[in-house]
Design an enzyme around this catalytic site. Structure first.
Site, PDB file in Angstrom:
ATOM      1  N   GLY A  34       2.907   2.467  10.946  1.00  0.00           N
ATOM      2  CA  GLY A  34       3.841   3.571  10.767  1.00  0.00           C
ATOM      3  C   GLY A  34       4.564   4.005  12.022  1.00  0.00           C
ATOM      4  N   GLU A  55      -4.970  -4.834  10.896  1.00  0.00           N
ATOM      5  CA  GLU A  55      -3.946  -3.811  11.090  1.00  0.00           C
ATOM      6  C   GLU A  55      -4.177  -3.117  12.431  1.00  0.00           C
ATOM      7  OE1 GLU A  55      -2.343  -2.195   6.977  1.00  0.00           O
ATOM      8  OE2 GLU A  55      -4.232  -1.258   7.546  1.00  0.00           O
ATOM      9  N   HIS A  83      -9.381   1.065   5.486  1.00  0.00           N
ATOM     10  CA  HIS A  83      -8.088   1.243   6.143  1.00  0.00           C
ATOM     11  C   HIS A  83      -8.266   2.180   7.326  1.00  0.00           C
ATOM     12  CE1 HIS A  83      -3.905   2.419   6.807  1.00  0.00           C
ATOM     13  NE2 HIS A  83      -3.567   1.344   6.129  1.00  0.00           N
ATOM     14  N   ASN A  88       0.859  -1.182   0.000  1.00  0.00           N
ATOM     15  CA  ASN A  88       0.000   0.000   0.000  1.00  0.00           C
ATOM     16  C   ASN A  88       0.897   1.235   0.000  1.00  0.00           C
ATOM     17  OD1 ASN A  88      -1.883   2.019   0.415  1.00  0.00           O
ATOM     18  ND2 ASN A  88      -2.316   1.455   2.537  1.00  0.00           N
ATOM     19  N   LYS A 110       0.045   4.275  -0.198  1.00  0.00           N
ATOM     20  CA  LYS A 110      -0.593   5.429   0.439  1.00  0.00           C
ATOM     21  C   LYS A 110      -0.415   6.669  -0.449  1.00  0.00           C
ATOM     22  CE  LYS A 110      -0.121   3.241   4.922  1.00  0.00           C
ATOM     23  NZ  LYS A 110       0.106   3.407   6.371  1.00  0.00           N
ATOM     24  N   GLU A 132      -6.657   4.583   8.364  1.00  0.00           N
ATOM     25  CA  GLU A 132      -6.462   6.007   8.055  1.00  0.00           C
ATOM     26  C   GLU A 132      -7.697   6.601   7.404  1.00  0.00           C
ATOM     27  OE1 GLU A 132      -1.693   5.223   7.628  1.00  0.00           O
ATOM     28  OE2 GLU A 132      -2.886   5.528   5.812  1.00  0.00           O
ATOM     29  N   SER A 172       3.533  -1.964  10.386  1.00  0.00           N
ATOM     30  CA  SER A 172       4.990  -1.945  10.566  1.00  0.00           C
ATOM     31  C   SER A 172       5.635  -3.283  10.178  1.00  0.00           C
ATOM     32  CB  SER A 172       5.358  -1.575  12.010  1.00  0.00           C
ATOM     33  OG  SER A 172       5.012  -0.229  12.275  1.00  0.00           O
TER      34      SER A 172
END
Length: 256
Positions: A178, A172, A102, A11, A13, A104, A216
């Protein structure tokens, strides 16, 4: 039930310009030389979906070993939705997958599981494989609510027409994305086991759904994470931007 084929998806992003397509070509060359057993995917920004699909197709071998995906889609096929992209548009651009839900998107855009469910259904409508993301925040984990949160997201985010062929689940943990922090293998095993139990309870082919781990994932921890039971691959963020970083992750799960 046939064995689940590993799936490793990058991904990108909000990263990548046209020059970044060289990394996709480099990954395709490595994959073509080794012919990994894993299915491989890259999800670049929407501006690069068609260009990446064409670049891999032009490489003669790339399209055979790497599929392209989108990072989000709208629930509707068309309409007055400025800035959004329909699943059908991604399909026409050459995509095979689309990531929905996701963390985010859930956090930055207020997406609910109901909205994610509609997007997954749109992906199925367009002939795309929906990669449905679930995961808990640090506060939820510290409160001991991880399994409750993930189960609720699974139930709310997967449409009734989900099958092992058109849907992938990606766990996730939000607090690991991250940050450089990763759950222990025991924590990953617990959540993936719970997801499997939920899938088996709801779907006749629940044993066939692939469950990816994301958060991560790096070359130095990929082998340990992907050796965990019911981890069928990975959804990789920053480490997927460079072929040299992504390939060791592929090798950890996907080589014969």
């Amino acid at each position: 039930m046939a064995a689940r084929r590993p799936l490793i998806v990058g991904n990108w992003k909000m990263n990548g310009l046209t020059a970044s397509l060289g990394e996709a070509r480099a990954l395709a060359e490595k994959a073509a030389a080794s012919r990994p057993v894993a299915e491989l995917g890259l999800c670049p920004p929407a501006t690069l979906v068609a260009a990446m699909a064409n670049a891999l197709k032009d490489s003669a071998v790339g399209a055979d070993v790497i599929k392209v995906g989108g990072q989000d889609c709208h629930a509707r096929a068309s309409g007055a939705h400025t800035g959004d992209i329909a699943a059908e548009m991604l399909k026409e651009a050459g995509a095979a997958y689309v990531i929905v839900g996701h963390s985010e998107r859930r956090a930055d855009h207020g997406e609910t599981s109901e909205m994610v469910r509609a997007k997954a259904a749109a992906a199925h409508r367009a002939g795309l494989i929906a990669i449905v993301c679930v995961g808990e925040t640090l506060a939820e984990r510290d409160a001991g609510a991880t399994l409750k949160v993930v189960t609720a997201q699974i139930r709310g985010s997967l449409p009734d027409d989900a099958t092992a062929a058109n849907t992938v689940v990606a766990y996730e943990p939000v607090w690991a994305i991250g940050t450089g922090r990763t759950p222990t293998t025991a924590q990953v095993a617990e959540v993936h086991g719970e997801i499997r139990k939920d899938l088996l309870a709801r779907f006749d082919e629940g044993a066939g759904f692939r469950i990816l781990y994301g958060g991560s994932v790096k070359p130095d921890n990929a082998a340990e994470l992907m050796a965990v039971a019911d981890v069928d691959g990975a959804l990789v963020g920053g480490a997927s931007l460079k072929a040299a970083d992504f390939w060791p992750i592929v090798a950890a799960k996907g080589l014969q």
